[in-house]
Design a protein around this motif. Sequence first.
Motif, PDB file in Angstrom:
ATOM      1  N   ILE A 283      33.408 -75.723  54.003  1.00 51.64           N
ATOM      2  CA  ILE A 283      34.011 -75.072  54.537  1.00 51.64           C
ATOM      3  C   ILE A 283      35.618 -74.293  54.158  1.00 51.64           C
ATOM      4  N   PHE A 284      36.454 -75.498  53.257  1.00 52.14           N
ATOM      5  CA  PHE A 284      37.563 -75.140  53.230  1.00 52.14           C
ATOM      6  C   PHE A 284      37.203 -74.230  51.680  1.00 52.14           C
ATOM      7  N   HIS A 285      36.208 -74.681  50.877  1.00 46.79           N
ATOM      8  CA  HIS A 285      35.629 -73.502  49.618  1.00 46.79           C
ATOM      9  C   HIS A 285      35.573 -72.133  50.050  1.00 46.79           C
ATOM     10  N   HIS A 286      34.511 -72.027  51.356  1.00 48.43           N
ATOM     11  CA  HIS A 286      34.139 -71.084  51.795  1.00 48.43           C
ATOM     12  C   HIS A 286      35.566 -70.490  52.317  1.00 48.43           C
ATOM     13  N   GLY A 287      36.091 -70.644  53.125  1.00 51.03           N
ATOM     14  CA  GLY A 287      37.069 -70.353  53.493  1.00 51.03           C
ATOM     15  C   GLY A 287      38.074 -69.797  52.439  1.00 51.03           C
ATOM     16  N   TRP A 288      38.373 -70.571  51.583  1.00 52.06           N
ATOM     17  CA  TRP A 288      39.271 -69.894  50.606  1.00 52.06           C
ATOM     18  C   TRP A 288      38.404 -68.622  49.811  1.00 52.06           C
ATOM     19  N   SER A 289      37.175 -68.885  49.644  1.00 56.34           N
ATOM     20  CA  SER A 289      36.664 -67.632  47.953  1.00 56.34           C
ATOM     21  C   SER A 289      36.404 -66.400  49.183  1.00 56.34           C
ATOM     22  N   LEU A 290      36.205 -66.072  50.447  1.00 54.04           N
ATOM     23  CA  LEU A 290      36.771 -65.444  51.476  1.00 54.04           C
ATOM     24  C   LEU A 290      37.839 -65.453  51.462  1.00 54.04           C
TER      25      LEU A 290
END
Length: 75
Positions: A48-55
């Motif tokens: 979730i953290f990595h997905h949010g960071w990429s967004l």
Amino acid sequence: MAIVIATWQPLSVGGEAEAQADTQVNISEPPAPGELRRRGKRWRLVGIFHHGWSLIIAALLNHRLLPVKPGRPEA
């Protein structure tokens, strides 16, 4: 306080994006011979953290507004 905010933003954006996902990714691997198939939830492909960071990074690179989402705890 800055560390808390810097961590909360990607987590809330990634969690909201996962909650609004239209389709669930279902990757089924064939079980190894003699192995019992486990039942239950599958691991996430991207955290979730990595997905949010990429967004957030994608919004910055495309000159769009930063996604601001309220955080929701998992059930």
